[in-house]
Enzyme design. Structure first.
Site, PDB file in Angstrom:
ATOM      1  N   CYS A 192       2.107  -8.954  13.325  1.00  0.00           N
ATOM      2  CA  CYS A 192       3.471  -9.304  12.932  1.00  0.00           C
ATOM      3  C   CYS A 192       4.502  -8.492  13.710  1.00  0.00           C
ATOM      4  CB  CYS A 192       3.643  -9.131  11.434  1.00  0.00           C
ATOM      5  SG  CYS A 192       3.921  -7.432  10.965  1.00  0.00           S
ATOM      6  N   HIS A 198      -0.320  -8.872   0.468  1.00  0.00           N
ATOM      7  CA  HIS A 198      -1.472  -9.072   1.353  1.00  0.00           C
ATOM      8  C   HIS A 198      -2.090 -10.453   1.232  1.00  0.00           C
ATOM      9  CE1 HIS A 198      -1.464  -4.608   0.674  1.00  0.00           C
ATOM     10  NE2 HIS A 198      -1.422  -4.694   1.969  1.00  0.00           N
ATOM     11  N   THR A 218      -2.603  -9.103  10.413  1.00  0.00           N
ATOM     12  CA  THR A 218      -1.231  -8.934  10.926  1.00  0.00           C
ATOM     13  C   THR A 218      -0.900  -7.497  11.331  1.00  0.00           C
ATOM     14  OG1 THR A 218      -0.491  -8.588   8.666  1.00  0.00           O
ATOM     15  CG2 THR A 218      -0.276 -10.816   9.549  1.00  0.00           C
ATOM     16  N   SER A 264       5.024   0.104   4.624  1.00  0.00           N
ATOM     17  CA  SER A 264       5.143   0.130   3.163  1.00  0.00           C
ATOM     18  C   SER A 264       5.658   1.472   2.649  1.00  0.00           C
ATOM     19  CB  SER A 264       3.799  -0.221   2.523  1.00  0.00           C
ATOM     20  OG  SER A 264       2.740   0.395   3.214  1.00  0.00           O
ATOM     21  N   GLU A 283      -5.935  -8.006   2.863  1.00  0.00           N
ATOM     22  CA  GLU A 283      -5.442  -9.154   3.661  1.00  0.00           C
ATOM     23  C   GLU A 283      -6.614  -9.916   4.274  1.00  0.00           C
ATOM     24  OE1 GLU A 283      -2.381  -8.417   6.696  1.00  0.00           O
ATOM     25  OE2 GLU A 283      -3.222 -10.099   7.825  1.00  0.00           O
ATOM     26  N   HIS A 341       0.819  -1.205   0.000  1.00  0.00           N
ATOM     27  CA  HIS A 341       0.000   0.000   0.000  1.00  0.00           C
ATOM     28  C   HIS A 341       0.858   1.262   0.000  1.00  0.00           C
ATOM     29  CE1 HIS A 341      -3.883  -2.080   1.518  1.00  0.00           C
ATOM     30  NE2 HIS A 341      -3.885  -1.925   0.208  1.00  0.00           N
ATOM     31  N   CYS A 349       3.195 -12.173   1.985  1.00  0.00           N
ATOM     32  CA  CYS A 349       4.158 -12.182   3.087  1.00  0.00           C
ATOM     33  C   CYS A 349       4.051 -13.516   3.831  1.00  0.00           C
ATOM     34  CB  CYS A 349       3.892 -11.033   4.037  1.00  0.00           C
ATOM     35  SG  CYS A 349       5.012 -11.081   5.458  1.00  0.00           S
ATOM     36  N   SER A 355      -3.176   2.242   4.166  1.00  0.00           N
ATOM     37  CA  SER A 355      -2.250   1.323   4.821  1.00  0.00           C
ATOM     38  C   SER A 355      -2.687   1.121   6.261  1.00  0.00           C
ATOM     39  CB  SER A 355      -0.828   1.900   4.761  1.00  0.00           C
ATOM     40  OG  SER A 355      -0.054   1.380   5.810  1.00  0.00           O
ATOM     41  N   SER A 356      -3.051  -0.108   6.582  1.00  0.00           N
ATOM     42  CA  SER A 356      -3.583  -0.409   7.909  1.00  0.00           C
ATOM     43  C   SER A 356      -2.567  -0.055   8.994  1.00  0.00           C
ATOM     44  CB  SER A 356      -3.944  -1.897   7.974  1.00  0.00           C
ATOM     45  OG  SER A 356      -4.265  -2.266   9.279  1.00  0.00           O
TER      46      SER A 356
HETATM   47  S1  SF4 Z   1       3.563  -5.649   7.812  1.00  0.00           S
HETATM   48 FE1  SF4 Z   1       4.105  -7.656   8.675  1.00  0.00          FE
HETATM   49  S2  SF4 Z   1       2.698  -9.103   7.707  1.00  0.00           S
HETATM   50 FE2  SF4 Z   1       2.633  -7.199   6.503  1.00  0.00          FE
HETATM   51  S3  SF4 Z   1       4.167  -7.487   4.907  1.00  0.00           S
HETATM   52 FE3  SF4 Z   1       5.209  -6.502   6.602  1.00  0.00          FE
HETATM   53  S4  SF4 Z   1       6.105  -8.206   7.807  1.00  0.00           S
HETATM   54 FE4  SF4 Z   1       4.539  -9.061   6.470  1.00  0.00          FE
END
Ligand code: SF4
Length: 325
Positions: A203, A83, A173, A275, A135, A50, A105, A231-232
């Site tokens: 995560c 995602h 995540t 991101s 996701e 994102h 991921c 972007s969450s």
């Molecule tokens: S935020 Fe966490 S789950 Fe999402 S891509 Fe990055 S490492 Fe993977």
């Protein structure tokens, strides 16, 4: 140019860690390697991560972003975003015999697997997450038997389940660690037999960035989060600043900085969602230099050295190509 209080000093504090996580680094590298290996165009289903700047730079190199597989011509090299995707999407790609490279991921895939294991044991699965996020759609579409979605503790009171004795939960995540704890507590109160991973599905990158944002917000007058509106994990970082009681803004890039935010401000905290590229943070620091003399400090925080393996399709072919060269 009007530079409010331009004679003033600004102390800029940078969160650590901030910006790219291992899953995002891997996803971008997958697209770049695929472009080199197969030549443009390669087709990416959904934004690879994102971030508009990331997407634009890959587009300039020959990536074509599509929302659905029917937009990809037969034979087109197809990449699934970080995602993840529902099983139906993967099935359609197989039916069409599209050459697929999966950039999901590994930590998202891990949640898929957890949910599938619960379903195989006859448990109905509850997903804690935000409706409409790719996701969440991917995870819902990976767990057989359907998934109930809850976002907050109120949703838990409205849940209608098959059997309260046979329930499990998994989480998106990139949620807020604190809010998710509340939702899990509500689930456990209502369904004492429910099983799940506590907040471990959130995560490492999300957890580290949230902790760093909390530490940062405690010592600045203003928090700027570099990241995309969709972007969450970036949204969660901005919320942490707001909860701390300081003005906090999520901005796509330096161009979105509003000089009015800086009035009466001596210390600015900057962090970035998982991101958001570091070059956007550096551009924001330069932009802040237009408003006064700046001193930049980086906070101490968790060091990250996680690297995820690339899909074999890219590393093996590359090795073969090098061997044949
Ligand atoms: S935020 Fe966490 S789950 Fe999402 S891509 Fe990055 S490492 Fe993977």
């Amino acid at each position: 140019m009007t530079t409010p209080e331009s004679s003033r000093d600004l102390d800029i504090y940078l969160a650590r860690p901030r910006g790219f996580c291992a899953g995002v680094e891997r996803a971008i590298e997958i697209v770049e390697r695929a472009l080199k290996q197969y030549g443009p165009p390669v087709y990416v289903r959904h934004e690879i991560v994102h971030n508009k700047h990331v997407v634009e730079s890959l587009r300039a190199k020959g990536a074509v972003f599509v929302e659905e597989l029917h937009q990809i011509p037969d034979g087109g090299v197809t990449i699934f975003s970080a995602h993840g995707v529902a099983e139906a999407v993967e099935g359609e790609a197989k039916r069409r015999d599209l050459p697929v490279i999966d950039a999901t991921c590994p930590l998202v895939s891990k949640v898929h697997k957890e949910g599938q294991n619960h379903a195989a044991k006859g448990r109905q699965v509850i997903l804690i997450g935000h409706a409409g996020h790719p996701e969440v759609e991917g995870t819902q579409g990976r767990i057989p038997g359907g998934v109930l979605l809850v976002t907050n503790a109120d949703d838990v009171t409205r849940l209608e389940v098959r059997d309260p004795e046979r329930l499990a939960y998994v989480t998106q995540t990139t949620l807020s660690v604190d809010e998710t704890r509340d939702v899990i507590a509500a689930l456990k109160r209502r369904f004492p037999k429910i099983v799940g991973p506590d907040v471990k599905d959130i995560c490492y990158a999300t957890q580290n960035r949230q902790q760093a944002a909390r530490d940062l917000a405690a010592q600045v007058d203003l928090l700027l989060v570099v990241g995309a509106k969709n972007s969450s994990n970036s949204n969660r970082l901005r919320e942490i600043g707001t909860e701390t009681g300081i003005p906090s803004y999520l901005i796509a890039d330096a161009g979105a900085l509003d000089s009015a935010w800086l009035e009466g401000v001596r210390t600015v905290g900057i962090t970035a969602g998982a991101s958001a590229p570091e070059e956007l943070v550096q551009a924001l620091i330069r932009r802040l230099g237009d408003f006064g003399r700046t001193r930049v400090h980086e906070l101490d925080g968790a060091a990250e050295n996680i690297v995820f393996k690339l899909p074999a399709a890219l590393t093996e072919n590359a090795a073969r190509a090098a061997h044949n060269a």
